[in-house]
Write an enzyme that holds these catalytic residues in place. Structure first.
Site, PDB file in Angstrom:
ATOM      1  N   SER A 203     -67.147   0.638  49.530  1.00 47.69           N
ATOM      2  CA  SER A 203     -68.000  -0.183  49.004  1.00 47.69           C
ATOM      3  C   SER A 203     -67.079   0.696  48.099  1.00 47.69           C
ATOM      4  O   SER A 203     -67.406   1.819  48.017  1.00 47.69           O
ATOM      5  CB  SER A 203     -69.025  -0.243  48.410  1.00 47.69           C
ATOM      6  OG  SER A 203     -69.300  -0.830  47.206  1.00 47.69           O
TER       7      SER A 203
ATOM      8  N   TYR B 298     -77.977   0.373  49.540  1.00 46.97           N
ATOM      9  CA  TYR B 298     -76.293  -0.172  49.626  1.00 46.97           C
ATOM     10  C   TYR B 298     -75.758   1.339  48.661  1.00 46.97           C
ATOM     11  O   TYR B 298     -75.007   2.103  49.500  1.00 46.97           O
ATOM     12  CB  TYR B 298     -76.599  -1.016  48.916  1.00 46.97           C
ATOM     13  CG  TYR B 298     -74.931  -1.873  49.318  1.00 46.97           C
ATOM     14  CD1 TYR B 298     -74.945  -2.315  50.393  1.00 46.97           C
ATOM     15  CD2 TYR B 298     -73.997  -1.687  48.163  1.00 46.97           C
ATOM     16  CE1 TYR B 298     -73.717  -2.774  51.008  1.00 46.97           C
ATOM     17  CE2 TYR B 298     -72.720  -1.805  48.017  1.00 46.97           C
ATOM     18  CZ  TYR B 298     -72.154  -3.121  49.953  1.00 46.97           C
ATOM     19  OH  TYR B 298     -71.508  -3.807  50.256  1.00 46.97           O
TER      20      TYR B 298
END
Length: 262
Positions: free
Chosen positions: A139, A152
């Site tokens: 990401s 995350y």
């Protein structure tokens, strides 16, 4: 990387980036296998793409991964591409003491541990193929910790570090290692968020996957759109600015929660 006639296993293939990968890789002529935790979602995907092979499996479970390997290696010995896509992103206030350790660990297991364990389980099989590939989905948050999603952020930074190390260790093998690096993408990952992201800052999922597939075909180690290149530069020259931009979202969430409770 040749995609036509390849056999591709995609974790988390029933929604978001995973589902779009199913669509576009099917168009490329690949044979697709997908995993998902929920039987109904797997059935819906199978209805949309009848040629797809489905396996109910949770990457956060070591037992599920072992069982998946036994089934896939037996039924599809030609498997040569693994895409670790399954993900879980939640907005978390670390001062919320109602969060259990099991709850926190579930996010780590889905995003980081699951990726590592899937690679470890399937790597001996892939090393036997004439050409093979591993694609790990990280990401843009790997370059800029997002305070509203701390677990995350940590997990995706871990995926990036692990992928880089894996690529170096496999540099003299037939297994190519790719990192798919999405920015914010319009998927159901944000459905439960208290504050929805600005759609102008989000990339369409079909465009992101198109970038990834084009990069795979050209053997680009990092499958990234232009927005990620900007984030990479900004993370080097103005890291505090990026951190503060992300932190504003957490402040908004806390303020909204405070107003709701009053």
């Amino acid at each position: 990387m040749e995609l036509r006639n390849s056999t591709v296993l995609i974790t988390g293939g029933t929604s978001g980036i995973g589902l779009e990968l199913v669509k576009q890789l099917t168009e490329q002529g690949a044979n697709i296998l997908i995993t998902g935790r929920h039987a109904d979602a797997l059935k819906k995907t199978k209805a949309m793409f009848p040629k797809v092979h489905t396996f109910q499996s949770d990457v956060g479970s070591l037992q599920d991964i072992q069982q998946l390997y036994r089934e896939v290696s037996l039924q599809f010995p030609e498997l040569n591409i693994l895409i670790n896509n399954a993900g879980l992103m939640r907005l978390i206030d670390l001062m919320d003491h109602t969060l259990s350790l099991d709850d926190i660990n579930r996010e780590i297991a889905t995003n980081l541990t699951g990726t590592i364990q899937m690679v470890q389980q399937f790597l001996p099989h892939l090393l036997k193929k004439k050409t093979a590939a591993i694609v790990n989905v990280s990401s843009g948050i790997a370059f800029m910790a997002y305070s509203a999603a701390p677990v995350y952020s940590a997990a995706k930074a871990g995926v990036r570090a692990y992928t880089q190390a894996l690529r170096l260790q496999l540099e003299h093998t037939n297994v190519k290692v790719f990192e798919m690096i999405p920015p914010g993408v319009k998927t159901n990952l944000q459905n439960d968020w208290a504050i929805q992201p600005d759609p102008r800052m989000m990339m369409d999922v079909d465009k992101m996957v198109r970038v990834a597939i084009t990069g795979l075909q050209k053997d680009k180690p990092e499958l990234e759109p232009a927005m990620i290149k900007v984030i990479k530069v900004a993370s080097r020259i103005a890291p505090k600015l990026l951190l503060n931009m992300g932190h504003k979202e957490l402040k908004k969430i806390k303020e909204q929660t405070k107003n709701t409770q009053q």
